[in-house]
Design a protein around this motif. Structure first.
Motif, mmCIF file in Angstrom:
data_model
loop_
_atom_site.group_PDB
_atom_site.id
_atom_site.type_symbol
_atom_site.label_atom_id
_atom_site.label_comp_id
_atom_site.label_asym_id
_atom_site.label_seq_id
_atom_site.Cartn_x
_atom_site.Cartn_y
_atom_site.Cartn_z
ATOM 1 N N SER A 96 -16.164 2.318 20.400
ATOM 2 C CA SER A 96 -15.431 1.896 19.203
ATOM 3 C C SER A 96 -14.289 2.870 18.960
ATOM 4 O O SER A 96 -14.324 4.017 19.406
ATOM 5 C CB SER A 96 -16.346 1.847 17.972
ATOM 6 N N ALA A 97 -13.263 2.399 18.262
ATOM 7 C CA ALA A 97 -12.166 3.244 17.790
ATOM 8 C C ALA A 97 -12.268 3.351 16.278
ATOM 9 O O ALA A 97 -12.868 2.497 15.619
ATOM 10 C CB ALA A 97 -10.820 2.670 18.208
ATOM 11 N N PHE A 98 -11.661 4.381 15.737
ATOM 12 C CA PHE A 98 -11.789 4.652 14.302
ATOM 13 C C PHE A 98 -10.648 4.014 13.523
ATOM 14 O O PHE A 98 -9.487 4.052 13.942
ATOM 15 C CB PHE A 98 -11.788 6.158 14.052
ATOM 16 N N ASP A 99 -10.997 3.410 12.391
ATOM 17 C CA ASP A 99 -10.005 2.964 11.419
ATOM 18 C C ASP A 99 -10.504 3.356 10.035
ATOM 19 O O ASP A 99 -11.619 2.979 9.645
ATOM 20 C CB ASP A 99 -9.778 1.452 11.484
ATOM 21 N N PRO A 100 -9.708 4.117 9.264
ATOM 22 C CA PRO A 100 -10.194 4.650 7.985
ATOM 23 C C PRO A 100 -10.461 3.583 6.931
ATOM 24 O O PRO A 100 -11.149 3.854 5.953
ATOM 25 C CB PRO A 100 -9.060 5.593 7.544
ATOM 26 N N ARG A 101 -9.917 2.373 7.131
ATOM 27 C CA ARG A 101 -10.073 1.346 6.105
ATOM 28 C C ARG A 101 -11.245 0.406 6.369
ATOM 29 O O ARG A 101 -11.503 -0.505 5.597
ATOM 30 C CB ARG A 101 -8.775 0.550 5.983
ATOM 31 N N VAL A 102 -11.953 0.637 7.474
ATOM 32 C CA VAL A 102 -13.164 -0.116 7.763
ATOM 33 C C VAL A 102 -14.351 0.624 7.158
ATOM 34 O O VAL A 102 -14.390 1.859 7.155
ATOM 35 C CB VAL A 102 -13.336 -0.285 9.292
ATOM 36 N N PHE A 103 -15.326 -0.105 6.664
ATOM 37 C CA PHE A 103 -16.450 0.472 5.920
ATOM 38 C C PHE A 103 -17.078 1.648 6.653
ATOM 39 O O PHE A 103 -17.235 2.739 6.087
ATOM 40 C CB PHE A 103 -17.501 -0.616 5.661
ATOM 41 N N ASP A 104 -17.431 1.475 7.921
ATOM 42 C CA ASP A 104 -18.045 2.560 8.670
ATOM 43 C C ASP A 104 -17.089 3.180 9.688
ATOM 44 O O ASP A 104 -17.497 4.012 10.509
ATOM 45 C CB ASP A 104 -19.320 2.086 9.378
ATOM 46 N N GLY A 105 -15.813 2.771 9.637
ATOM 47 C CA GLY A 105 -14.798 3.326 10.524
ATOM 48 C C GLY A 105 -14.771 2.743 11.914
ATOM 49 O O GLY A 105 -13.872 3.052 12.700
ATOM 50 N N ARG A 106 -15.726 1.881 12.269
ATOM 51 C CA ARG A 106 -15.887 1.431 13.645
ATOM 52 C C ARG A 106 -15.162 0.113 13.917
ATOM 53 O O ARG A 106 -15.403 -0.881 13.234
ATOM 54 C CB ARG A 106 -17.371 1.274 13.984
ATOM 55 N N VAL A 107 -14.319 0.130 14.932
ATOM 56 C CA VAL A 107 -13.706 -1.089 15.452
ATOM 57 C C VAL A 107 -14.139 -1.210 16.910
ATOM 58 O O VAL A 107 -13.717 -0.409 17.745
ATOM 59 C CB VAL A 107 -12.172 -1.056 15.359
ATOM 60 N N PRO A 108 -14.996 -2.164 17.249
ATOM 61 C CA PRO A 108 -15.483 -2.260 18.629
ATOM 62 C C PRO A 108 -14.356 -2.549 19.607
ATOM 63 O O PRO A 108 -13.446 -3.327 19.329
ATOM 64 C CB PRO A 108 -16.496 -3.411 18.572
ATOM 65 N N GLN A 109 -14.445 -1.903 20.774
ATOM 66 C CA GLN A 109 -13.442 -2.082 21.818
ATOM 67 C C GLN A 109 -13.947 -3.087 22.864
ATOM 68 O O GLN A 109 -15.124 -3.436 22.890
ATOM 69 C CB GLN A 109 -13.138 -0.744 22.475
ATOM 70 N N SER A 110 -13.033 -3.534 23.705
ATOM 71 C CA SER A 110 -13.375 -4.552 24.691
ATOM 72 C C SER A 110 -14.399 -4.024 25.686
ATOM 73 O O SER A 110 -14.376 -2.858 26.080
ATOM 74 C CB SER A 110 -12.124 -4.999 25.448
ATOM 75 N N GLY A 111 -15.299 -4.921 26.112
ATOM 76 C CA GLY A 111 -16.297 -4.586 27.112
ATOM 77 C C GLY A 111 -15.794 -4.903 28.506
ATOM 78 O O GLY A 111 -14.598 -4.846 28.801
ATOM 79 N N GLN A 112 -16.708 -5.269 29.365
ATOM 80 C CA GLN A 112 -16.385 -5.516 30.766
ATOM 81 C C GLN A 112 -15.446 -6.711 30.921
ATOM 82 O O GLN A 112 -15.627 -7.754 30.299
ATOM 83 C CB GLN A 112 -17.674 -5.787 31.536
ATOM 84 N N GLN A 113 -14.408 -6.525 31.747
ATOM 85 C CA GLN A 113 -13.456 -7.588 32.065
ATOM 86 C C GLN A 113 -13.372 -7.702 33.591
ATOM 87 O O GLN A 113 -12.996 -6.741 34.263
ATOM 88 C CB GLN A 113 -12.066 -7.275 31.497
ATOM 89 N N LEU A 114 -13.741 -8.871 34.138
ATOM 90 C CA LEU A 114 -13.651 -9.137 35.562
ATOM 91 C C LEU A 114 -12.899 -10.429 35.787
ATOM 92 O O LEU A 114 -13.082 -11.392 35.033
ATOM 93 C CB LEU A 114 -15.048 -9.257 36.197
ATOM 94 N N SER A 115 -12.054 -10.452 36.800
ATOM 95 C CA SER A 115 -11.327 -11.692 37.102
ATOM 96 C C SER A 115 -10.987 -11.734 38.587
ATOM 97 O O SER A 115 -10.921 -10.704 39.262
ATOM 98 C CB SER A 115 -10.047 -11.806 36.262
#
Length: 663
Positions: A637-656
């Motif tokens: 996750s990345a941090f954002d101060p305006r989110v309740f717990d600060g957590r913004v989930p980042q992208s998982g596995q990408q295959l193509s």
């Protein structure tokens, strides 16, 4: 989809290698090191002679990384990172030399045309996805660029150069029902007439985030047409991106939506006025549109029957005239100067809302004012103050003087006047000493600024309240560079110090932190070390390594240490590109701890993200490629101060799996 990709991968890996040694997709170590950069000085310079800290990527390097979006290149640039977590639509958010804010501190340009706008300031709000399929090269300035490019060239500059000589079709499919197609075409009638086109489309159903009960579907379209007719050249581009359901204004909902568009046009005339004087005249226009709404509060939280949604329906426009002149007095002395006039405005400031009283013209959170869904309001009185002009004019001058074979001096100055807002003077100076053919030392100083945008000056919504008294942010940067270049390896060491003044930050207007305003409330110093190295391991392999160490704690919970590596190897008709991005731990302890027994402060452990490509050139003009990002599906996750717990989930596995055909 992963089950269908694995058998295909095994089949490709089991095929016998072709004896043909001449791969269509060559990228030698010499080509990797032989870089000419014009972005940092508007003169053609090498890695040794350029008067800024720069990073450049060719189309071949970008393809080997296996990324999809140009913004992801920042993860392989010393001093830079890119994560998902912006306030509106969760678009890409840049980290630059210890600063992690929403304000547009990096200037992003497409073929020299700025994508940053006057409403949000950030390019990624209106152009969050620029596909790598249409890109020929990308150049970065790491550090100040205002002496040449004005506002937003604050902590860095990224210029994206699209493909103009390719003929290629690409088709691909991957995890999460992702699919993409691109078409590149060029035609030369003669030496003075040229036409090119780049078209790319991408869509995915997105990943499922169980904790947030949301997905992150996305679709994008990029279209560009351009051409040259003698001394004239022109281009027209369109980008359109949708980012639905995922975080928007801090909450997740299947009804969240975000659509951004920009349309740009550019007409250029180049002429040689004399044997020593060149003229470059450019008229450009760009229009940005955003239609976005996010869940602000649930019905349960408000004691209503329906959830409350709100978001911007905005438009900004910019018409700019640039005239650049280059005078080559001698091999020792070159002079560049130019003029710029810009007519920029936020021309529309409507809103999307689920609740509205047409009589009072206000958003009233009562059941009787529910609109039956999220509805657009092209005119919204509370936002009228956002409709502001940002007309400006500027002039710059730069001098390059080679005192002798070893010592070169660059000095420059730019003046910007933003009518009724602010005026700024941005100087730069760089001294380059070529100690011997392998070692060069540089001492660089520059000042840059970022003008406040309409959202910071005049916003008036349920989340933010503008501040008309804001002034420009300022930064003074000093860099000491040691560049080493040998036949089989190259190394750059950059020590930098940033003196940041009058930074604009969000401050809560109440103890509950339910609404924020903007203020010039932060000044600090930031020091760090950037290391970039490249090695030729063999005739068929090379390795690159980047590492950044901030000596001071980053601003707004960014990474204090991070780095990346890239490994390329070719054998026969096969190529392998592997890469990794490493980020240090980030912890954030809130000033006010919510009254929630399940609340946990933000703590993202240090982690690696591994990616890469496997390419098979099964014919002179045909390729199959497997691309991977976050190969081991690391949950971060990345941090954002305006989110309740600060957590913004980042992208998982990408295959193509991707097929390319050149014609």
């Amino acid at each position: 989809m992963i089950k269908s990709l694995l058998p295909v991968s095994l089949i490709l890996l089991s095929l016998p290698l072709s004896a043909r040694q001449e791969a269509l997709f060559e990228l030698s170590f010499e080509e990797l090191m032989d870089v000419t950069v014009e972005l940092a000085s508007k003169t053609a310079e090498t890695a040794q002679s350029v008067p800024s800290s720069v990073t450049s990527f060719s189309q071949q390097q970008i393809t080997l990384l296996g990324i999809r979006n140009v913004y992801e290149l920042m993860n392989f640039v010393p001093g830079f990172q890119s994560t998902r977590g912006d306030w509106v639509g969760s678009v890409p958010k840049e980290h630059a030399r210890g600063v992690y804010l929403d304000n547009g501190n990096i200037l992003v340009m497409l073929n020299g045309q700025r994508l940053n706008d006057s409403s949000f300031g950030k390019a990624s709000v209106y152009a969050p996805f620029i596909p790598v399929d249409v890109v020929e090269k990308v150049e970065f300035i790491r550090g100040p660029g205002s002496a040449l490019y004005g506002s937003n060239a604050f902590l860095g500059v990224m210029n994206i150069v699209t493909r103009q000589s390719a003929r290629q079709i690409q088709l691909g499919a991957g995890l999460h029902q992702s699919r993409h197609a691109s078409f590149n075409y060029s035609h030369n009638s003669d030496t003075e007439r040229h036409f090119h086109a780049n078209i790319s489309a991408f869509a995915t159903d997105g990943e499922t985030y169980h904790a947030q009960q949301a997905r992150d579907p996305q679709s994008s379209l990029f279209v560009e047409f351009g051409g040259q007719w003698g001394a004239f050249s022109g281009s027209l581009h369109l980008t359109r991106t949708t980012l639905d359901e995922f975080m928007n204004l801090s909450s997740y909902s299947e009804y969240n939506f975000h659509t951004s568009r920009n349309i740009g046009a550019k007409l250029n005339h180049r002429a040689r006025l004399s044997d020593k004087l060149d003229s470059d005249l450019t008229l450009s226009f760009i229009r940005h549109d955003i239609d976005s709404a996010g869940l602000i509060a649930t019905a349960e939280e408000l004691g209503l029957q329906q959830d409350f949604f709100n978001g911007p329906k905005w438009r900004s426009e910019d018409l700019t005239l640039n005239w650049d002149l280059a005078y080559q007095h001698s091999t020792e002395l070159a002079l560049n100067w130019g003029l710029e006039y810009s007519l920029e405005e936020q021309s529309r400031a409507g809103t999307y809302t689920s609740h509205f009283d047409p009589v009072s013209g206000q958003i009233i959170l009562e059941d009787q004012y529910y609109l039956g869904g999220i509805k657009p309001l092209n005119e919204f009185a509370a936002f009228d103050s956002l409709k502001q002009d940002f007309d400006s004019y500027a002039t710059y001058v730069q001098l390059k003087y080679a005192l002798d074979d070893q010592l070169t001096l660059f000095t420059g100055l730019r003046f910007d006047e933003f009518i009724d807002i602010d005026s700024k003077l941005s100087p730069r100076i760089a001294t380059i000493y070529q100690f011997n053919p392998q070692h060069a030392f540089k001492l660089q100083y520059g000042e840059s600024f970022r003008i406040p945008v309409s959202n910071e000056l005049n916003s008036n919504d349920d989340i933010t309240q503008g501040n008309a008294q804001l002034k420009s942010e300022n930064i003074k940067t000093t860099e000491l560079v040691w560049h080493m270049a040998y036949t089989r390896w190259q190394l750059d060491l950059v020590l930098f110090e940033n003196q940041l003044d009058d930074f604009i930050i969000l401050e809560p207007v109440d103890m509950a932190q339910s609404r924020f305003t903007f203020n010039n409330a932060y000044s600090t110093n930031m020091q760090g070390l950037e290391v970039s190295a490249s090695f030729e391991l063999s005739d068929a392999s090379w390795f690159k390594l980047n590492y950044t160490q901030h000596f001071d704690d980053p601003f707004s919970a960014s990474y204090k240490r991070f780095g990346s590596w890239q490994l390329h190897h070719k054998f026969g008709s096969w190529q392998i590109g592997l890469n990794g991005v490493w980020r240090s731990q980030v912890k954030v302890f809130p000033v006010f701890i919510p009254d929630d027994p399940d609340f946990q402060h933000y703590d993202q452990e240090a982690h690696w993200l591994i990616g890469g490509t496997i390419t098979w050139h099964f014919a002179a003009n045909k390729q199959l490629r497997i691309k991977a990002q976050n190969l081991f599906d690391k949950q971060t996750s990345a941090f954002d101060p305006r989110v309740f717990d600060g957590r913004v989930p980042q992208s998982g596995q990408q295959l193509s799996l991707e097929y390319s055909y050149s014609f």
